[in-house]
Design an enzyme around this catalytic site. Structure first.
Site, mmCIF file in Angstrom:
data_model
loop_
_atom_site.group_PDB
_atom_site.id
_atom_site.type_symbol
_atom_site.label_atom_id
_atom_site.label_comp_id
_atom_site.label_asym_id
_atom_site.label_seq_id
_atom_site.Cartn_x
_atom_site.Cartn_y
_atom_site.Cartn_z
ATOM 1 N N SER A 47 -8.064 -2.899 36.399
ATOM 2 C CA SER A 47 -7.233 -1.805 35.873
ATOM 3 C C SER A 47 -7.050 -0.721 36.930
ATOM 4 O O SER A 47 -6.149 0.114 36.824
ATOM 5 C CB SER A 47 -7.879 -1.204 34.615
ATOM 6 O OG SER A 47 -9.239 -0.897 34.844
ATOM 7 N N GLU A 183 -10.402 -8.453 24.166
ATOM 8 C CA GLU A 183 -9.416 -7.371 24.293
ATOM 9 C C GLU A 183 -8.283 -7.512 23.278
ATOM 10 O O GLU A 183 -7.659 -8.569 23.161
ATOM 11 C CB GLU A 183 -8.844 -7.349 25.721
ATOM 12 C CG GLU A 183 -7.803 -6.238 25.885
ATOM 13 C CD GLU A 183 -7.491 -5.871 27.334
ATOM 14 O OE1 GLU A 183 -8.146 -6.385 28.255
ATOM 15 O OE2 GLU A 183 -6.580 -5.049 27.533
HETATM 16 O O1 KIV Z 1 -9.818 -4.063 34.258
HETATM 17 C C1 KIV Z 1 -10.308 -3.554 33.255
HETATM 18 O O2 KIV Z 1 -10.482 -2.337 33.147
HETATM 19 C C2 KIV Z 1 -10.668 -4.429 32.146
HETATM 20 C C3 KIV Z 1 -11.070 -3.781 30.864
HETATM 21 C C4 KIV Z 1 -9.832 -3.427 30.139
HETATM 22 C C5 KIV Z 1 -11.975 -4.632 30.069
HETATM 23 O O3 KIV Z 1 -10.616 -5.618 32.278
#
Ligand code: KIV
Length: 280
Positions: A47, A183
């Protein structure tokens, strides 16, 4: 000092019925703060591509980018478990790539890795686990596959889709994963998986019946451009930062900063000597 958290600790927490708290962090100061706040696990999530690097999805994120942020988090020496997120195409292409890239994460200080996918990635999970790499799975909405899934949609709404997610989670447990992120599924699916598996489920947008929760730190701090509907914003840091910086802008322009308080002066006699000397 409390003991360092490693993957088996999360399994024990599930057994004891203790909720697991995970959050993302991508840099040294944030990792220190979230650790002081008492989280159990820190995810250096892909993310970061969206909330830190300004990409419109997680697809462009590279191993080098995740490793760069992982190193910063590792330097904070948190008590919390450090999980490195495997970016798109770092594990799908071959078992060898998967093990080598996951191994790089561990060499840089991660204590586990996370990969997206269910049944289709179990061969990679098995190989990583065989190599001694603790693996966290990730089912339901898997953002790296969002194009194929038709966007960032709520998952598991009908029987067939729900069964597929449950099957994916079970396959990951059987392959040796120590935990699984669920998720953006309907809450009932997450509840069934949580009851079925002996490894912990850590949910994001999948309701309250999971062994733990994870959120992206920018969402809870009010720093994301768009907050997903399931994330709770605890503070509006964007406004706080904007106000602070605009006060700074005003102060500099008006001469209000720096004041004497933020200015270092010479001793008066030294200054007078200097002026005298410069006069010749
Ligand atoms: O990349 C991320 O932050 C994630 C979370 C949403 C679990 O995979």
């Amino acid at each position: 000092m409390r003991k360092k958290i490693l993957p088996p600790h999360l399994i024990k927490m599930k057994k004891r019925g203790e909720k697991i708290v995970m959050i993302t962090a991508y840099d040294y100061p944030t990792a220190k703060i979230v650790d002081e706040a008492g989280v159990d696990a820190i995810l250096v999530g892909d993310s970061l591509g969206m909330v830190v690097l300004g990409y419109s999805s997680t697809l462009p994120v590279t191993m080098e980018e995740v490793l760069h942020h992982l190193r910063a988090v590792v330097r904070a020496k948190p008590r919390a478990l450090i999980i490195g997120d495997m970016p798109f195409l770092s594990y799908e292409t071959s078992i060898r790539d998967a093990v080598l890239n996951a191994g790089r994460m561990l060499k840089e200080g991660a204590e586990a890795v996370k990969i997206e996918g269910g049944v289709e990635v179990v061969d990679k999970v098995e190989a990583m686990v065989k190599a001694g790499i603790p693996v966290m799975g990730h089912v339901g909405l898997t953002p790296q596959r969002a194009l194929r899934l038709g966007g960032y949609k709520l998952m598991g709404k009908n029987v067939e889709l729900a069964e597929k997610i449950i099957e994916d989670a079970k396959a990951l447990e059987d392959a040796g994963a120590f935990a699984v992120v669920i998720e953006f599924t309907v809450a009932e699916v997450a509840r069934i998986i949580t009851e079925k598996l002996s490894i912990p489920t850590i949910c994001i947008g999948s309701g309250p019946w999971c062994d733990g929760q994870v959120l992206v730190i920018h969402d809870i701090l009010g720093l994301s451009e768009e907050t997903p509907p399931f994330a709770k914003r605890y503070v509006d840091l964007s406004s706080i930062i904007r106000d602070a910086v605009s006060s700074y802008v005003k102060d500099v322009r008006s001469g209000g900063f720096p004041s004497d308080e933020h200015t270092m002066f010479m001793k008066k006699e030294e200054y007078e000597k200097l002026v005298e000397k410069l006069r010749g």
